[in-house]
Design a protein around this motif. Structure first.
Motif, mmCIF file in Angstrom:
data_model
loop_
_atom_site.group_PDB
_atom_site.id
_atom_site.type_symbol
_atom_site.label_atom_id
_atom_site.label_comp_id
_atom_site.label_asym_id
_atom_site.label_seq_id
_atom_site.Cartn_x
_atom_site.Cartn_y
_atom_site.Cartn_z
ATOM 1 N N CYS A 218 -34.815 7.636 3.071
ATOM 2 C CA CYS A 218 -33.624 7.693 3.915
ATOM 3 C C CYS A 218 -32.342 7.642 3.079
ATOM 4 C CB CYS A 218 -33.642 6.531 4.905
ATOM 5 S SG CYS A 218 -32.089 6.347 5.783
ATOM 6 N N THR B 93 -29.381 7.242 4.158
ATOM 7 C CA THR B 93 -28.392 6.301 4.689
ATOM 8 C C THR B 93 -28.637 4.890 4.166
ATOM 9 O OG1 THR B 93 -28.296 7.632 6.699
ATOM 10 C CG2 THR B 93 -27.359 5.427 6.821
ATOM 11 N N CYS C 196 -36.238 5.254 9.522
ATOM 12 C CA CYS C 196 -35.572 5.352 8.222
ATOM 13 C C CYS C 196 -36.419 4.612 7.193
ATOM 14 C CB CYS C 196 -34.184 4.713 8.287
ATOM 15 S SG CYS C 196 -32.999 5.666 9.250
ATOM 16 N N CYS D 17 -28.412 8.656 11.739
ATOM 17 C CA CYS D 17 -29.157 9.118 10.553
ATOM 18 C C CYS D 17 -30.197 10.147 10.978
ATOM 19 C CB CYS D 17 -29.831 7.933 9.871
ATOM 20 S SG CYS D 17 -30.697 8.435 8.380
ATOM 21 N N CYS E 131 -33.086 10.755 10.008
ATOM 22 C CA CYS E 131 -34.469 10.244 10.140
ATOM 23 C C CYS E 131 -34.776 9.851 11.578
ATOM 24 C CB CYS E 131 -34.699 8.996 9.288
ATOM 25 S SG CYS E 131 -34.109 9.037 7.603
HETATM 26 ZN ZN LIG Z 1 -32.459 7.308 7.806
#
Ligand SMILES: [Zn+2]
Length: 295
Positions: A141, A143, A208, A261, A263
């Motif tokens: 991920c 983020t 994530c 995000c 994900c």
């Molecule tokens: Zn993510």
């Protein structure tokens, strides 16, 4: 699943690897025994609070380290975490280093994976009538990785490497020297046995996923490394585990999953089977992931 009150509001799952079998900093703890459509998770889940965040912890190999990498029930682990409400997962793992400047005791936040496992692991949730190709160009991920790097760098004294390619081999045997040299020549940085299929399954489950890779040794490529004693390796693993826990505490301070995000909606453009077909043919196993996309 066993019943879990909604008030738990679990935000994040932590999957512990070699050396990380419990997390004594957790408060307000309870243990949840659960089974899933994919069998039992590696162990019962420990639910507790860290820095005010509700966390679910699973020791990947079982708390007595009795599950070999090939047999880790990754689908059950990810399903259990997702079912409890987790929206993010951090996988902690012990790795060997494939390069001189990643020394034992260092911590790596990997950004890439190369799959050298041998296809014996169930690595998708979509094995029925639903064809899904999730993007996996960035397996971790984007983020949460920067927050993890920042947490590690600000909280621990060990060297922290903010990128690294994780070579995932099948095991349980370690590599030959020729293999180790081959992976080095291919530009890989660390070697382990567990990042896959965990990362793939987390992406399919719209979680994530990030990793903390703890360097315990130099694999077998480095001449003279065999002389390292078991006591020395144990000492490195002990300090690595402490560093991983400290990093996680840093991550969870003010932690929140960014619902924007990519994900979190990885299936939104990845389901290839037409929705009309899915409506009539979605299988029991696929259903829990695709139902929100089938009106
Ligand atoms: Zn993510």
């Amino acid at each position: 699943m066993s019943s879990t009150p909604k008030s738990e509001e679990i935000q994040i799952g932590i999957i512990g690897g070699s050396g990380l079998y419990d997390f004594e900093a957790l408060t307000d703890v309870r243990r949840v025994h659960t089974s899933t459509p994919y069998g039992d998770p590696s162990d019962s889940l420990v639910i507790g609070s860290l820095e005010g965040v509700r966390v679910a912890f699973i020791p990947r190999h079982g708390r007595n380290h009795q599950i070999t990498p090939t047999n880790i029930p990754s689908r059950a682990n990810i399903y259990a975490l997702k079912s409890l409400g987790a929206r993010a997962v951090v996988g902690v793992s012990a790795v060997g280093s494939l390069r001189e400047d990643f020394a034992p005791g260092d911590l790596v936040i990997p950004d890439q994976i190369v799959d050298r496992s041998r296809g014996h692991r169930a690595d998708t949730f979509f094995e029925g009538n639903t064809v899904v190709h999730v993007p996996f160009g960035e397996p971790f991920c984007g983020t949460i990785r920067p927050s993890l790097i920042e947490a590690a760098r600000s909280r621990i004294s060990a060297n922290v490497h903010k990128t690294g390619t994780y070579c995932c081999i099948e095991g349980p045997q370690f590599s030959t020297r020729a293999e180790s040299e081959l992976y080095r020549a291919w530009g890989m940085d660390v070697i382990g046995m567990t990042a896959l299929p965990e990362a793939k399954l987390a992406r399919e489950a719209e979680l994530c996923y990030t990793g903390i890779a703890l360097v315990t040794d130099y694999d077998c490529w480095r001449a003279g490394h065999e002389d390292v004693s078991a006591d020395e390796v144990a000492e490195v693993m002990k300090s690595n585990t402490a560093a991983a826990k400290e990093t996680l505490l840093g991550l969870l301070k003010d932690f929140d999953v960014d619902t924007r995000c990519s994900c979190q909606y990885s299936l939104s453009t990845s389901i290839i089977t037409p929705i009309d077909t899915l409506r009539s043919s979605v299988s029991r196993h696929d259903d829990w992931l695709v139902r929100k996309y089938v009106p």
